[in-house]
Design a protein around this motif. Structure first.
Motif, PDB file in Angstrom:
ATOM      1  N   VAL A  39      -7.865  -8.782  10.629  1.00  0.00           N
ATOM      2  CA  VAL A  39      -7.900  -9.002   9.182  1.00  0.00           C
ATOM      3  C   VAL A  39      -8.520  -7.756   8.551  1.00  0.00           C
ATOM      4  CG1 VAL A  39      -8.953 -10.371   7.342  1.00  0.00           C
ATOM      5  CG2 VAL A  39      -8.079 -11.507   9.419  1.00  0.00           C
ATOM      6  N   HIS A  40      -7.778  -7.124   7.638  1.00  0.00           N
ATOM      7  CA  HIS A  40      -8.275  -5.903   7.000  1.00  0.00           C
ATOM      8  C   HIS A  40      -9.137  -6.278   5.801  1.00  0.00           C
ATOM      9  CE1 HIS A  40      -8.711  -1.855   5.867  1.00  0.00           C
ATOM     10  NE2 HIS A  40      -7.454  -1.465   5.741  1.00  0.00           N
ATOM     11  N   SER A  41     -10.435  -6.022   5.938  1.00  0.00           N
ATOM     12  CA  SER A  41     -11.351  -6.319   4.835  1.00  0.00           C
ATOM     13  C   SER A  41     -12.216  -5.092   4.557  1.00  0.00           C
ATOM     14  CB  SER A  41     -12.222  -7.526   5.181  1.00  0.00           C
ATOM     15  OG  SER A  41     -13.042  -7.852   4.087  1.00  0.00           O
ATOM     16  N   ALA A  42     -11.570  -3.911   4.631  1.00  0.00           N
ATOM     17  CA  ALA A  42     -12.308  -2.663   4.425  1.00  0.00           C
ATOM     18  C   ALA A  42     -11.557  -1.766   3.445  1.00  0.00           C
ATOM     19  CB  ALA A  42     -12.477  -1.953   5.769  1.00  0.00           C
ATOM     20  N   HIS A  43     -12.161  -0.611   3.149  1.00  0.00           N
ATOM     21  CA  HIS A  43     -11.525   0.484   2.400  1.00  0.00           C
ATOM     22  C   HIS A  43     -11.048   0.107   1.006  1.00  0.00           C
ATOM     23  CE1 HIS A  43     -10.483   2.449   6.580  1.00  0.00           C
ATOM     24  NE2 HIS A  43     -11.780   2.476   6.300  1.00  0.00           N
ATOM     25  N   GLY A  44     -11.562  -0.983   0.437  1.00  0.00           N
ATOM     26  CA  GLY A  44     -11.237  -1.291  -0.966  1.00  0.00           C
ATOM     27  C   GLY A  44      -9.991  -2.110  -1.195  1.00  0.00           C
ATOM     28  N   TYR A  45      -9.293  -2.507  -0.143  1.00  0.00           N
ATOM     29  CA  TYR A  45      -8.109  -3.377  -0.327  1.00  0.00           C
ATOM     30  C   TYR A  45      -8.581  -4.777  -0.738  1.00  0.00           C
ATOM     31  CZ  TYR A  45      -5.748   0.594   1.708  1.00  0.00           C
ATOM     32  OH  TYR A  45      -5.286   1.869   1.931  1.00  0.00           O
ATOM     33  N   LEU A  46      -7.655  -5.693  -0.891  1.00  0.00           N
ATOM     34  CA  LEU A  46      -7.986  -6.940  -1.590  1.00  0.00           C
ATOM     35  C   LEU A  46      -9.263  -7.637  -1.096  1.00  0.00           C
ATOM     36  CD1 LEU A  46      -7.064  -8.920  -3.831  1.00  0.00           C
ATOM     37  CD2 LEU A  46      -6.049 -10.269  -2.013  1.00  0.00           C
ATOM     38  N   LEU A  47      -9.333  -7.936   0.204  1.00  0.00           N
ATOM     39  CA  LEU A  47     -10.494  -8.706   0.685  1.00  0.00           C
ATOM     40  C   LEU A  47     -11.782  -7.898   0.531  1.00  0.00           C
ATOM     41  CD1 LEU A  47      -8.956 -10.469   3.823  1.00  0.00           C
ATOM     42  CD2 LEU A  47      -9.401 -11.445   1.558  1.00  0.00           C
TER      43      LEU A  47
ATOM     44  N   GLY B 207      -2.934  -1.022  -4.414  1.00  0.00           N
ATOM     45  CA  GLY B 207      -1.513  -0.954  -4.081  1.00  0.00           C
ATOM     46  C   GLY B 207      -0.839   0.239  -4.746  1.00  0.00           C
ATOM     47  N   ALA B 208       0.235   0.727  -4.083  1.00  0.00           N
ATOM     48  CA  ALA B 208       1.006   1.830  -4.664  1.00  0.00           C
ATOM     49  C   ALA B 208       2.376   1.336  -5.117  1.00  0.00           C
ATOM     50  CB  ALA B 208       1.168   2.945  -3.648  1.00  0.00           C
ATOM     51  N   VAL B 209       2.801   0.208  -4.599  1.00  0.00           N
ATOM     52  CA  VAL B 209       4.115  -0.338  -4.944  1.00  0.00           C
ATOM     53  C   VAL B 209       3.924  -1.757  -5.450  1.00  0.00           C
ATOM     54  CG1 VAL B 209       6.363  -1.063  -4.030  1.00  0.00           C
ATOM     55  CG2 VAL B 209       5.273   1.024  -3.159  1.00  0.00           C
ATOM     56  N   THR B 210       4.490  -2.029  -6.606  1.00  0.00           N
ATOM     57  CA  THR B 210       4.507  -3.400  -7.102  1.00  0.00           C
ATOM     58  C   THR B 210       5.934  -3.747  -7.473  1.00  0.00           C
ATOM     59  OG1 THR B 210       3.836  -4.880  -8.872  1.00  0.00           O
ATOM     60  CG2 THR B 210       3.776  -2.535  -9.383  1.00  0.00           C
ATOM     61  N   ARG B 211       6.356  -4.934  -7.113  1.00  0.00           N
ATOM     62  CA  ARG B 211       7.717  -5.321  -7.479  1.00  0.00           C
ATOM     63  C   ARG B 211       7.720  -6.308  -8.641  1.00  0.00           C
ATOM     64  NH1 ARG B 211       9.408  -5.249  -1.220  1.00  0.00           N
ATOM     65  NH2 ARG B 211      11.364  -4.100  -1.340  1.00  0.00           N
ATOM     66  N   ASP B 212       6.551  -6.572  -9.210  1.00  0.00           N
ATOM     67  CA  ASP B 212       6.546  -7.410 -10.416  1.00  0.00           C
ATOM     68  C   ASP B 212       5.739  -6.777 -11.545  1.00  0.00           C
ATOM     69  OD1 ASP B 212       3.899  -7.800  -9.816  1.00  0.00           O
ATOM     70  OD2 ASP B 212       4.051  -9.945  -9.424  1.00  0.00           O
ATOM     71  N   GLY B 213       5.439  -5.499 -11.388  1.00  0.00           N
ATOM     72  CA  GLY B 213       4.757  -4.779 -12.469  1.00  0.00           C
ATOM     73  C   GLY B 213       3.260  -5.028 -12.547  1.00  0.00           C
ATOM     74  N   THR B 214       2.701  -5.773 -11.595  1.00  0.00           N
ATOM     75  CA  THR B 214       1.255  -6.032 -11.626  1.00  0.00           C
ATOM     76  C   THR B 214       0.642  -5.717 -10.261  1.00  0.00           C
ATOM     77  OG1 THR B 214       1.231  -8.302 -10.755  1.00  0.00           O
ATOM     78  CG2 THR B 214       1.730  -8.051 -13.107  1.00  0.00           C
ATOM     79  N   PHE B 215      -0.681  -5.546 -10.283  1.00  0.00           N
ATOM     80  CA  PHE B 215      -1.438  -5.513  -9.026  1.00  0.00           C
ATOM     81  C   PHE B 215      -2.529  -6.570  -9.131  1.00  0.00           C
ATOM     82  CE2 PHE B 215       0.301  -1.175  -8.889  1.00  0.00           C
ATOM     83  CZ  PHE B 215       0.850  -1.194  -7.623  1.00  0.00           C
TER      84      PHE B 215
ATOM     85  N   GLU C 271       0.845  -1.190   0.000  1.00  0.00           N
ATOM     86  CA  GLU C 271       0.000   0.000   0.000  1.00  0.00           C
ATOM     87  C   GLU C 271       0.888   1.250   0.000  1.00  0.00           C
ATOM     88  OE1 GLU C 271      -0.273   1.285   3.547  1.00  0.00           O
ATOM     89  OE2 GLU C 271      -1.834   2.780   3.276  1.00  0.00           O
ATOM     90  N   ARG C 272       2.059   1.148   0.641  1.00  0.00           N
ATOM     91  CA  ARG C 272       3.047   2.235   0.661  1.00  0.00           C
ATOM     92  C   ARG C 272       4.438   1.597   0.738  1.00  0.00           C
ATOM     93  NH1 ARG C 272       1.967   5.863   5.710  1.00  0.00           N
ATOM     94  NH2 ARG C 272       3.438   7.275   4.723  1.00  0.00           N
ATOM     95  N   PRO C 273       5.464   2.307   0.248  1.00  0.00           N
ATOM     96  CA  PRO C 273       6.803   1.694   0.280  1.00  0.00           C
ATOM     97  C   PRO C 273       7.296   1.388   1.694  1.00  0.00           C
ATOM     98  CG  PRO C 273       6.904   4.025  -0.367  1.00  0.00           C
ATOM     99  CD  PRO C 273       5.466   3.625  -0.400  1.00  0.00           C
ATOM    100  N   GLY C 274       6.831   2.160   2.672  1.00  0.00           N
ATOM    101  CA  GLY C 274       7.317   1.971   4.039  1.00  0.00           C
ATOM    102  C   GLY C 274       6.463   1.027   4.875  1.00  0.00           C
TER     103      GLY C 274
END
Ligand SMILES: Cc1cc2nc3c(=O)[nH]c(=O)nc-3n(C[C@H](O)[C@H](O)[C@H](O)COP(=O)(O)O)c2cc1C
Length: 418
Positions: free
Chosen positions: A168-176, A110-118, A69-72
């Motif tokens: 378990v984060h299942s809010a705010h539009g993230y994956l779950l 996501g804001a950071v991807t290390r394989d070019g995909t989300f 979600e963020r680099p840090g």
């Protein structure tokens, strides 16, 4: 002494929260280039632990360093640094309060991807003005199962390292959360379609996490009361999911709402648009009618009267505080002692002129940027506490935005290759 706020809460698993105030999860952005915890997180959580809340929930900890979600962000995926996770847990529990790890996968937000995909349930782009558009990669079933295993692995690690619970984060539009919504999940397999299928990723994750940590360890879920979008996860659907979560024996349900496309708690920032306290309280009261687990309400709770009212007549069990904790880290202690009647709403007073940042922005882009600068002002306060400088309440939004941009660009550039 305020009785209602000070009352302990026994959770279904047997653990007890010492009072009814919680620090809501707040992404910290302080991890190192391997996404490991460090001394900055230790300093921040020592401070929050001393702040009086019966419960601290960590900022979202990621299950996979490839997607952040963020680099840090802190991530736990065999990236080492467990001694720092232990130090982080020790710091966050030092005053005897509970400290739970929030576990997340950002999905298409996501804001950071290390394989070019989300990865996401479906190839449906996020629609946020000013944000680069990309089409997410559809997750095959084995990847969904892998993510579920990763949630369980992180939960086990949290327990082994001294955290006293997980969320378990299942809010705010993230994956779950994106699996739950018919707008972002148009799958036709067992993970999409009917509500039961859209909720499968969440329910199986919760089941795997519970199995991993055992029956005596707090397991919480953060869930949208609604996405507030036509075609998105509705309040009626939320009520059904809450019934199902009841069967999974969770210990605390944190109620919130919205996603990056529609984020009510962030939009409602101007004094003129501030409505009565508790953005999601009406929804939460409906949830109370079907919920068998304790409920935590987060979003806009600021006055002691409002908090007591939510506990007394709203049927809530815990009050979550987010933004006030970024500046007044001891606000819970002061509310509990009766030294103050309200937390400051810094968001209501932030002077933001998005045109100073993006002169040629369209109206929609300027609105999105205004919301974003409001948020990053709090990111910068958290960084300052972690770095030992202390918060700076008179910082302008523009100053915060510049610090944020420069810091996150540097963090992104420094991320260690996998
Ligand atoms: C700086 C900041 C970071 C946040 N990070 C997270 C997070 O990591 N996980 C999460 O579930 N919510 C996150 N949120 C949302 C808060 O937990 C909370 O729901 C929101 O701030 C509304 O509560 P408030 O009005 O008391 O601030 C964040 C909010 C802010 C302001």
């Amino acid at each position: 002494m305020t009785d209602l706020l000070s009352r302990p809460l026994k959770l279904p698993c047997g653990a007890t929260l010492s009072n009814r105030l919680a620090k809501a999860p707040l992404t910290e952005g302080l991890a190192d280039e391997h996404n490991r915890a460090n001394e900055k997180l230790v300093r921040l959580y020592e401070c929050w632990s001393e702040g009086g809340a019966g419960l601290l929930v960590s900022g979202n900890v990621h299950v996979d360093r490839r997607y952040l979600e963020r680099p840090g962000n802190v991530a736990i995926d065999n990236n080492g640094g467990l001694e720092w996770i232990r130090a982080y847990a020790k710091a966050g529990t030092r005053a005897g309060n509970h400290f739970w790890m929030q576990i997340n996968h950002p999905g298409r937000q996501g804001a950071v991807t290390r394989d070019g995909t989300f990865p996401a349930p479906s190839a449906i782009s996020l629609n946020v003005p000013g944000r680069p558009e990309f089409v997410p990669r559809v997750m095959p079933e084995e990847e969904i199962l892998d993510v579920i295993r990763r949630f369980a692995f992180v939960a086990t690690t949290a327990r082994e390292c001294g955290f006293t619970g997980v969320q378990v984060h299942s809010a705010h539009g993230y994956l779950l959360s994106s699996f739950l919504s018919g707008l972002s999940n148009t799958r036709t397999d067992a993970w999409g379609g009917s509500l039961r299928n859209r909720a499968r990723a969440l329910l199986e994750t919760v089941r795997a996490v519970r199995k991993a940590v055992g029956p005596d360890f707090p397991v919480s879920v953060k869930l949208n009361s609604s996405d507030f979008q036509k075609g998105g996860f509705t309040n009626e659907e939320c009520l059904e999911v809450v019934r199902w979560l009841g069967e999974e024996k969770i210990d605390l349900l944190e109620i919130t709402g919205g996603n990056y496309e529609q984020l009510p708690w962030l939009e409602d920032v101007k004094p003129s648009t501030q409505r009565r306290e508790g953005y999601f309280l009406d929804y939460a009261k409906q949830i109370r009618t079907v919920a068998t687990m304790p409920l935590m309400i987060t979003g806009g709770m600021r006055t002691r009267g409002g908090m007591e009212e939510a506990l007394r007549s709203g049927g809530m069990d815990v009050i979550g505080l987010g933004r006030p904790m970024c500046v007044d880290t001891d606000i819970c202690k002061r509310l509990l002692a009766g030294d103050t009647d309200a937390a400051v709403s810094y968001e209501g007073a932030l002077p933001v002129d998005p045109r100073e940042i993006a002169a040629g922005a369209t109206d929609d882009e300027a609105k999105a940027l205004e919301m974003w600068t409001n948020l990053v002002w709090f990111f910068v306060q958290i960084w300052r506490i972690g770095e030992g400088q202390g918060p700076k309440a008179d910082m302008t939004a523009l100053e915060a935005y510049r610090i944020y941009r420069e810091t996150e660009d540097r963090q992104t550039a420094m991320l260690a290759p996998l």
